[in-house]
Motif scaffolding. Structure first.
Motif, PDB file in Angstrom:
ATOM      1  N   THR A 259     142.842  43.358 -60.708  1.00  0.00           N
ATOM      2  CA  THR A 259     143.543  43.621 -61.995  1.00  0.00           C
ATOM      3  C   THR A 259     143.978  42.224 -62.317  1.00  0.00           C
ATOM      4  N   TYR A 260     144.856  41.731 -61.636  1.00  0.00           N
ATOM      5  CA  TYR A 260     145.573  40.337 -62.110  1.00  0.00           C
ATOM      6  C   TYR A 260     144.630  39.380 -62.285  1.00  0.00           C
ATOM      7  N   VAL A 261     143.833  39.239 -61.357  1.00  0.00           N
ATOM      8  CA  VAL A 261     142.784  38.055 -61.712  1.00  0.00           C
ATOM      9  C   VAL A 261     141.814  38.239 -62.518  1.00  0.00           C
ATOM     10  N   SER A 262     141.565  39.540 -63.144  1.00  0.00           N
ATOM     11  CA  SER A 262     140.377  39.716 -64.101  1.00  0.00           C
ATOM     12  C   SER A 262     141.167  39.314 -65.708  1.00  0.00           C
ATOM     13  N   SER A 263     142.677  39.439 -65.510  1.00  0.00           N
ATOM     14  CA  SER A 263     143.168  39.018 -66.638  1.00  0.00           C
ATOM     15  C   SER A 263     143.234  37.467 -66.769  1.00  0.00           C
ATOM     16  N   PHE A 264     142.923  36.760 -65.696  1.00  0.00           N
ATOM     17  CA  PHE A 264     142.948  35.369 -66.006  1.00  0.00           C
ATOM     18  C   PHE A 264     141.618  35.049 -66.397  1.00  0.00           C
ATOM     19  N   TYR A 265     140.571  35.764 -65.738  1.00  0.00           N
ATOM     20  CA  TYR A 265     139.162  35.677 -65.937  1.00  0.00           C
ATOM     21  C   TYR A 265     139.034  35.657 -67.630  1.00  0.00           C
ATOM     22  N   HIS A 266     139.526  36.891 -68.200  1.00  0.00           N
ATOM     23  CA  HIS A 266     139.527  37.070 -69.572  1.00  0.00           C
ATOM     24  C   HIS A 266     140.042  35.961 -70.446  1.00  0.00           C
ATOM     25  N   ALA A 267     141.266  35.706 -70.108  1.00  0.00           N
ATOM     26  CA  ALA A 267     141.747  34.572 -70.710  1.00  0.00           C
ATOM     27  C   ALA A 267     141.120  33.252 -70.728  1.00  0.00           C
ATOM     28  N   PHE A 268     140.363  33.052 -69.774  1.00  0.00           N
ATOM     29  CA  PHE A 268     139.499  31.646 -69.742  1.00  0.00           C
ATOM     30  C   PHE A 268     138.022  31.974 -70.193  1.00  0.00           C
ATOM     31  N   SER A 269     137.676  33.231 -70.662  1.00  0.00           N
ATOM     32  CA  SER A 269     136.281  33.358 -70.855  1.00  0.00           C
ATOM     33  C   SER A 269     135.741  32.588 -72.128  1.00  0.00           C
ATOM     34  N   GLY A 270     136.796  32.575 -72.911  1.00  0.00           N
ATOM     35  CA  GLY A 270     136.367  31.740 -74.321  1.00  0.00           C
ATOM     36  C   GLY A 270     136.098  29.979 -73.765  1.00  0.00           C
ATOM     37  N   ALA A 271     137.100  29.523 -72.775  1.00  0.00           N
ATOM     38  CA  ALA A 271     136.672  28.323 -72.557  1.00  0.00           C
ATOM     39  C   ALA A 271     135.473  28.199 -71.654  1.00  0.00           C
ATOM     40  N   GLN A 272     134.932  29.088 -71.120  1.00  0.00           N
ATOM     41  CA  GLN A 272     133.903  29.007 -70.162  1.00  0.00           C
ATOM     42  C   GLN A 272     132.502  29.395 -71.325  1.00  0.00           C
ATOM     43  N   LYS A 273     132.577  30.015 -72.367  1.00  0.00           N
ATOM     44  CA  LYS A 273     131.591  29.580 -73.237  1.00  0.00           C
ATOM     45  C   LYS A 273     131.276  28.560 -73.676  1.00  0.00           C
ATOM     46  N   ALA A 274     132.619  27.643 -74.245  1.00  0.00           N
ATOM     47  CA  ALA A 274     132.584  26.538 -74.670  1.00  0.00           C
ATOM     48  C   ALA A 274     132.067  25.334 -73.810  1.00  0.00           C
ATOM     49  N   GLU A 275     132.254  25.710 -72.422  1.00  0.00           N
ATOM     50  CA  GLU A 275     131.644  24.840 -71.352  1.00  0.00           C
ATOM     51  C   GLU A 275     130.275  25.076 -71.392  1.00  0.00           C
ATOM     52  N   THR A 276     129.744  26.456 -71.307  1.00  0.00           N
ATOM     53  CA  THR A 276     128.487  26.693 -71.382  1.00  0.00           C
ATOM     54  C   THR A 276     127.490  25.967 -72.688  1.00  0.00           C
ATOM     55  N   ALA A 277     128.142  26.124 -73.662  1.00  0.00           N
ATOM     56  CA  ALA A 277     127.531  25.556 -74.886  1.00  0.00           C
ATOM     57  C   ALA A 277     127.677  24.005 -74.823  1.00  0.00           C
ATOM     58  N   ALA A 278     128.563  23.590 -74.276  1.00  0.00           N
ATOM     59  CA  ALA A 278     128.554  22.121 -74.053  1.00  0.00           C
ATOM     60  C   ALA A 278     127.796  21.503 -73.383  1.00  0.00           C
ATOM     61  N   ASN A 279     127.485  22.158 -71.951  1.00  0.00           N
ATOM     62  CA  ASN A 279     126.395  21.931 -71.131  1.00  0.00           C
ATOM     63  C   ASN A 279     125.035  22.063 -71.661  1.00  0.00           C
ATOM     64  N   ARG A 280     124.791  23.008 -72.404  1.00  0.00           N
ATOM     65  CA  ARG A 280     123.412  23.212 -73.014  1.00  0.00           C
ATOM     66  C   ARG A 280     123.015  22.044 -74.047  1.00  0.00           C
ATOM     67  N   ILE A 281     124.119  21.653 -74.922  1.00  0.00           N
ATOM     68  CA  ILE A 281     123.833  20.463 -75.964  1.00  0.00           C
ATOM     69  C   ILE A 281     123.743  19.272 -75.052  1.00  0.00           C
ATOM     70  N   CYS A 282     124.458  18.948 -74.021  1.00  0.00           N
ATOM     71  CA  CYS A 282     124.347  17.721 -72.951  1.00  0.00           C
ATOM     72  C   CYS A 282     122.880  17.858 -72.579  1.00  0.00           C
ATOM     73  N   LYS A 283     122.524  18.969 -72.106  1.00  0.00           N
ATOM     74  CA  LYS A 283     121.144  18.613 -71.532  1.00  0.00           C
ATOM     75  C   LYS A 283     120.182  18.598 -72.778  1.00  0.00           C
ATOM     76  N   VAL A 284     120.163  19.259 -73.732  1.00  0.00           N
ATOM     77  CA  VAL A 284     119.233  18.984 -74.973  1.00  0.00           C
ATOM     78  C   VAL A 284     119.215  17.441 -75.206  1.00  0.00           C
ATOM     79  N   LEU A 285     120.517  16.801 -75.461  1.00  0.00           N
ATOM     80  CA  LEU A 285     120.867  15.554 -75.875  1.00  0.00           C
ATOM     81  C   LEU A 285     120.224  14.534 -74.922  1.00  0.00           C
ATOM     82  N   ALA A 286     120.436  14.750 -73.572  1.00  0.00           N
ATOM     83  CA  ALA A 286     120.085  13.971 -72.506  1.00  0.00           C
ATOM     84  C   ALA A 286     118.693  13.866 -72.557  1.00  0.00           C
ATOM     85  N   VAL A 287     117.928  14.952 -72.777  1.00  0.00           N
ATOM     86  CA  VAL A 287     116.416  14.890 -72.764  1.00  0.00           C
ATOM     87  C   VAL A 287     115.942  13.895 -74.078  1.00  0.00           C
ATOM     88  N   ASN A 288     116.636  14.433 -75.209  1.00  0.00           N
ATOM     89  CA  ASN A 288     116.169  13.484 -76.531  1.00  0.00           C
ATOM     90  C   ASN A 288     116.225  12.265 -76.065  1.00  0.00           C
TER      91      ASN A 288
END
Length: 911
Positions: A259-288
């Motif tokens: 329960t305690y750790v899940s609170s940490f997960y949800h607190a950082f989930s926004g940062a995780q989404k941003a990291e995923t988005a950044a990785n996707r953009i980096c991949k696309v830009l690297a190919v380009n």
């Protein structure tokens, strides 16, 4: 009373969870059996129950405070069902039925039932948990219900790499803490006792909040308090446990930790989404970026090659002839140096350029980008056209060089022949004009006059005999003029002088005859023997002069047959020498007879024959000269015969090697064609086989070098034809270059197929199935399908492209994809690309736009600061340099338009 943990496990490990846990190693049944043991231990261990109460209470309050309330006692505060319903509304974001406000037991039971019904509506089976137990304050049932809610609303939706719930949360923890020393998360109990795992999670996402290097594994209380206090102060995660509760327990409660750790997960989930988005953009830009580098390399290489072709063609098209054969041979040597040194690297560059272009187009197709169109004038077709023009100019230049050398050789021969005949004629005419102008007949006796008449007749006979030589001199001069001989002016001047002199001799001869005939009546006798001598000596002398001229005449031959013809003619000439010798003896006998008669009749003769200047000494001298020239002619002919035999040997030697190398190259071309069609084994096996095949071809190069050496000897010997073989060195070179280009192109096609397979996730079986389908309809084994063959292939694969309106439209759409250039042929690479697009997915412009929107915090624009914060420096600057300013109504200073940029990456608009 039934244990509520059985219900929890039925929910947690139902059909949706599947597989082993992230930290587990045994079967699902063993894992669930261990969970049952832990849960029974938990009920018997007051410390674990205390941890659950504290954790679950804090968790509930973290949500209830959003509604302006909280609970103090988890057993008592949920008994009337009101705060329970409020909690469910807060965490679900949905409205529950209106609660009953009465104080009676039945009102409380109804409220709790409404909450339990809502939980059940979310797919949770509440086995043995009833409203009566909650209303009665049953701690076990209440904790079980709260745990069920936590599982459903806080843990179930956690998903990491196709694992969910507990396994997903554990895998997320392991991934985030992997780089940290002294942290090894394998479960949700003892792995967290020293507090380092909590601190590692915070430091991974917010490194400025934790000084991780200063933490000690042997001070768990300090570590735990540090993590709990930082989480509560900066991350809005309430303190759910005390450090002492965890440290003083042999094994902390797993559900409390989860329960305690899940609170940490949800607190950082926004940062995780941003990291995923950044990785996707980096991949696309690297190919380009990689594709742009490849495009720039292609443009540069194409420009260099086209510039070299542009500079070389005018040199090959230069047809300014040289004056001497030595100068033309130097041009031929320069051309051979071009063939040996300068052209082979350019052939390799052209092949590499085609390979790079095909690889780039494959990468663009695999990354869902539009095909690369080189700048105007730098297309592969432009390079091929330029190369074809170069080879045509090269072929024409070589033919011109050889023809010029033949022409100059012919000119040298004719010029020497002209000089030789002119010199002989000039030597003969020397003094003839003075002799014809001499008026000796005015004071001569009758016998002298008669002698002069006979002498003049002999001269006229000699003059007529020389007419043919004069005509030959004029004909040779005319031919030299027609062949554009460089010294034609001097030749014409000399020829004109000879002709003018010949005309003058004819006129003077005619005038002298008239004068002699005028006085002939006054002459009585003439020495018949001298006259007969003169008449026979003159043609014999001419014959000897002609024979000496022929024996000294230069000759040029190119075949053994020609030299054998000259030898045969010379043998026939030698067979006439005995008759000529008898004629010489007869002429000399006439002279001796005249002397004998003069002596017997006491006639005093002048020192010479009055009718001719050809004395017996001259005849004998010329006869000796002929006798000396015959063996010299024999020697010259035999030397030429040896040379032609050597040339014939060179022809046969070259033909023997060429007749082996030529068919070998043709056989290898056919074998490569079969290999490219059959393609047995895996792509890697095919690639390895082709590269071994390429090595075997390269190893054959010494045979080609040997042939080049033999060809060099032939050209140095000025041998221009070879009846023993149909292969020329040019044919062999072209075949060899085509063979190297074909094997390199076939290897590149297999490498592109491997690239397609790996990028699209196509299995080897699928690749073999695609190859089998393609080969089945490739009836002529040409490596490409026509429209009707391709349509039949599609129908066999289940595509609805029958001959109706809808089917024709679908087929035309597919053809526009696989044959964008409308060549009427579908290659295997285009077929693989089409099938891979039909069976796999790739990044799209919409996905990239969505990723940028995450980085921009849901705004319709993004700033340079946000790009530099979320992306690597080089790719952030790449975006900033190419993004246009945002023009929307909600634009802010420095706003950039990421939507048009993302669309342009996929070719849907101009970047």
């Amino acid at each position: 009373m039934v244990d509520y943990h059985a219900a929890n496990q039925a929910y947690q490990y139902g059909p949706s969870s599947g597989g082993n846990g992230a930290g587990g190693g045994g079967s699902m049944g063993d894992y669930m059996a261990q969970e049952d043991d832990w849960d029974r231990d938990l009920l018997l261990d007051p410390a674990w129950e205390k941890q659950q109460r504290k954790t679950f209470t804090a968790w509930c309050n973290s949500h209830l405070r959003k509604a302006g309330t909280q609970i103090e006692n988890i057993d008592e505060d949920f008994r009337d069902g009101l705060k329970l319903m409020l909690l469910l509304e807060v965490i679900s974001g949905e409205r529950l039925p209106k609660p009953e406000r009465g104080k009676m037991r039945v009102h409380k039971i109804n409220n709790v039932n409404k909450a339990l019904d809502f939980i059940a509506s979310k797919g949770v089976k509440l086995v043995s948990i009833g409203a009566e137990e909650i209303v009665d304050g049953n701690a076990k049932m209440t904790l079980g219900m709260i745990w069920t809610i936590i599982l459903r609303f806080a843990i179930q939706d956690i998903s990491v790499e196709e694992t969910s719930a507990k396994e997903g949360l554990l895998l997320w923890c392991q991934r985030k803490t992997a780089p940290y020393k002294n942290v090894n998360v394998q479960n949700f109990h003892i792995s967290w006792k020293d507090g380092l795992a909590f601190n590692a999670l915070i430091h991974r996402h917010r490194p400025e909040l934790i000084e991780y290097d200063k933490l000690r594994k042997d001070d768990p209380v300090t570590n735990l308090n540090n993590a709990f206090e930082v989480a509560e102060k900066y991350l809005d995660i309430p303190k759910m446990l005390d450090a002492e509760d965890i440290v003083n327990t042999a094994r902390p409660d797993e559900k409390a930790i989860m329960t305690y750790v899940s609170s940490f997960y949800h607190a950082f989930s926004g940062a995780q989404k941003a990291e995923t988005a950044a990785n996707r953009i980096c991949k696309v830009l690297a190919v380009n970026q990689e594709n742009e580098h490849l495009m720039e390399d292609y443009e540069r290489l194409a420009s260099d090659l086209l510039e070299w072709i542009r500079r070389t063609i005018p040199w090959l098209e230069d047809r300014v002839p040289q004056k001497t054969i030595q100068e033309m041979q130097q041009k031929l040597e320069d051309f051979r140096d071009y063939r040996r040194v300068h052209k082979p690297p350019k052939v390799q560059e052209k092949c590499q350029l085609e390979i790079n272009f095909n690889t780039l187009q494959t990468k663009l197709r695999l990354s869902n980008r539009p095909a690369f169109m080189p700048s105007e004038g730098r297309m592969v077709s432009d390079i091929n056209n330029g190369w074809q023009h170069l080879e045509q100019a090269e072929k024409g230049y070589e033919e011109w060089l050889l023809n010029e050398i033949r022409r100059l050789e012919r000119l040298d021969h004719l010029a020497e022949k002209f000089r030789q005949k002119a010199s002989i004629h000039e030597a003969w005419t020397d003094g003839k004009e003075a002799m014809l102008k001499h008026r000796d007949y005015e004071t001569a006796t009758l016998s002298d006059i008669k002698a002069l008449i006979r002498k003049h007749e002999a001269f006229e006979s000699d003059l007529a005999a020389h007419q043919d030589r004069v005509e030959q001199i004029a004909a040779i001069a005319q031919e030299l003029n027609e062949l554009d001989y460089y010294d034609s002016h001097n030749v014409n001047t000399r020829c004109q002088k000879i002709c003018d002199q010949w005309d003058a001799l004819g006129s003077l001869t005619h005038s002298r005859r008239e004068a002699l005939e005028k006085t002939e009546k006054q002459l009585e006798t003439i020495d018949q023997l001298h006259l007969e001598y003169a008449k026979r000596a003159a043609p014999f002398n001419n014959w000897m002069e002609s024979a000496m001229e022929d024996l000294q005449d230069m000759f040029i031959v190119h075949t053994i047959e020609e030299i054998e013809g000259l030898i045969s003619a010379h043998d026939q000439f030698k067979s006439t020498l005995p008759d000529a010798d008898r004629e010489r003896e007869a002429i000399l006998a006439i002279h001796k007879e005249a002397q004998r008669i003069a002596e017997s009749n006491h006639i005093k003769l002048s020192g010479s024959n009055p009718y001719t200047t050809v004395t017996p000494q001259i005849i004998n001298s010329k006869w000796e000269k002929v006798q000396q020239l015959v063996p010299k002619r024999d020697h010259a002919l035999l030397e030429e015969q040896s040379k032609q035999q050597s040339n014939e040997h060179l022809r046969r030697q070259f033909a023997s090697q060429a007749n082996v190398v030529g068919p070998w190259i043709q056989t290898k071309m056919e074998e490569i064609g079969r290999i490219s069609i059959e393609m047995n084994g895996t792509l890697e096996d095919q690639l390895s086989h082709l590269k071994q095949y390429e090595c075997s071809i390269v190893d054959y190069k010494p045979n080609l070098d040997l042939l080049e050496q033999q060809h060099q000897l032939i050209q140095e010997a000025l041998i221009f034809d070879n009846k023993h073989t149909n292969y020329t060195m040019e044919h062999i070179r072209v075949g060899w270059e085509q063979l190297l280009t074909t094997i390199a192109r076939t290897i590149n096609e297999v490498e592109n197929q491997i690239l397609t397979r790996d990028a699209k996730g196509i299995s080897q079986e699928q690749m073999q199935e695609f190859r089998a389908s393609f080969n089945h309809f490739d009836k002529d084994h040409g490596g490409a399908l026509g429209p009707e063959e391709f349509k039949a292939c599609l129908i066999s694969l289940g595509y609805d492209v029958e001959n109706d309106r809808q089917g024709d439209a679908e087929f035309n759409r597919i053809m526009s994809v696989v044959d964008p250039n409308h060549s009427g042929l579908v290659t295997f690479q285009a077929f693989i690309d089409f099938m891979s697009r039909e069976t796999t997915d790739t990044d799209t412009a919409d996905q990239v736009i969505a990723s940028f929107k995450v980085l921009a915090g849901d705004k319709n624009f993004i700033t340079a600061e946000e790009l530099r914060r979320e992306l690597p420096p080089d790719q952030a600057e790449y975006c900033i340099a190419r993004m246009a300013p945002y023009q929307g109504p909600d634009a802010a200073p420095g706003a950039l338009d990421y939507k048009s940029f993302s669309t342009a990456l996929y070719g849907e608009s101009d970047l």
